[in-house]
Design a protein around this motif. Structure first.
Motif, short mmCIF file in Angstrom:
data_model
loop_
_atom_site.label_atom_id
_atom_site.label_comp_id
_atom_site.label_asym_id
_atom_site.label_seq_id
_atom_site.Cartn_x
_atom_site.Cartn_y
_atom_site.Cartn_z
N ALA A 53 0.85 -1.20 0.00
CA ALA A 53 0.00 0.00 0.00
C ALA A 53 0.88 1.25 0.00
CB ALA A 53 -0.90 0.00 1.22
N LYS A 54 0.34 2.31 -0.58
CA LYS A 54 0.99 3.62 -0.55
C LYS A 54 0.01 4.59 0.08
CE LYS A 54 4.07 2.98 -4.44
NZ LYS A 54 4.60 3.58 -5.66
N TYR A 55 0.53 5.72 0.55
CA TYR A 55 -0.30 6.68 1.27
C TYR A 55 -0.05 8.09 0.77
CZ TYR A 55 -1.03 2.87 4.52
OH TYR A 55 -1.38 1.66 5.06
N ALA A 56 -1.01 8.97 1.06
CA ALA A 56 -0.88 10.38 0.71
C ALA A 56 -1.65 11.22 1.72
CB ALA A 56 -1.41 10.65 -0.70
N LEU A 57 -1.18 12.44 1.91
CA LEU A 57 -1.89 13.44 2.69
C LEU A 57 -2.37 14.52 1.73
CD1 LEU A 57 0.34 13.86 5.85
CD2 LEU A 57 -2.05 13.14 5.80
N VAL A 58 -3.65 14.85 1.83
CA VAL A 58 -4.26 15.84 0.94
C VAL A 58 -4.83 16.96 1.80
CG1 VAL A 58 -6.05 16.20 -0.80
CG2 VAL A 58 -4.87 13.99 -0.67
N THR A 59 -4.54 18.19 1.42
CA THR A 59 -5.08 19.35 2.12
C THR A 59 -6.18 19.98 1.25
OG1 THR A 59 -2.92 19.78 3.10
CG2 THR A 59 -4.53 21.57 3.18
N LEU A 60 -7.34 20.15 1.87
CA LEU A 60 -8.47 20.81 1.20
C LEU A 60 -8.65 22.19 1.81
CD1 LEU A 60 -11.10 17.91 1.24
CD2 LEU A 60 -9.43 18.45 -0.52
N ASP A 61 -9.05 23.15 0.98
CA ASP A 61 -9.35 24.49 1.50
C ASP A 61 -10.77 24.51 2.07
OD1 ASP A 61 -11.07 24.72 -0.69
OD2 ASP A 61 -9.80 26.14 -1.76
N ALA A 62 -11.20 25.66 2.52
CA ALA A 62 -12.53 25.79 3.14
C ALA A 62 -13.66 25.45 2.18
CB ALA A 62 -12.71 27.21 3.68
N ASP A 63 -13.40 25.56 0.87
CA ASP A 63 -14.41 25.24 -0.13
C ASP A 63 -14.37 23.78 -0.57
OD1 ASP A 63 -15.34 27.88 -0.19
OD2 ASP A 63 -13.79 28.44 -1.64
N GLY A 64 -13.43 23.00 0.01
CA GLY A 64 -13.32 21.59 -0.33
C GLY A 64 -12.48 21.29 -1.55
N GLN A 65 -11.71 22.29 -2.01
CA GLN A 65 -10.85 22.10 -3.18
C GLN A 65 -9.46 21.65 -2.74
OE1 GLN A 65 -12.18 22.39 -6.31
NE2 GLN A 65 -14.02 22.64 -5.06
#
Length: 87
Positions: A54-66
């Motif tokens: 398995a591989k992993y990632a961290l994703v950051t979303l802004d206040a609008d969910g983008q």
């Protein structure tokens, strides 16, 4: 993971599969935590075959969910960051 509706969850996973781990086909959101008015999302990308891991990632979303950032990382880092941000 109530912070993400199913459409946004699918979009985050698709982004990771397209931009971070394009050699993979499936993934799932493993956790979320609030971050700076937005949301930090941990994604686990499933192994592609018997000898794969398995591989992993961290994703950051802004206040609008983008999506504003997505980086590959270890599963340990995903857990650590989600715990740290969740407190």
């Amino acid at each position: 993971m109530d912070d993400l509706d199913s459409g946004r969850r699918d979009a985050v996973v698709d982004h990771v599969l397209d931009a971070v781990h394009p050699d993979r086909r499936e993934g799932e959101v493993v956790g979320t935590a609030p971050r700076d008015g937005g949301l930090l999302v941990g994604v686990k990308v499933h192994p592609r075959g018997y000898l794969s891991t398995a591989k992993y990632a961290l994703v950051t979303l802004d206040a609008d969910g983008q999506v504003v950032d997505a980086t590959a990382c270890s599963g340990r880092k995903v857990r650590r960051e989600l715990e740290r941000e969740g407190k």
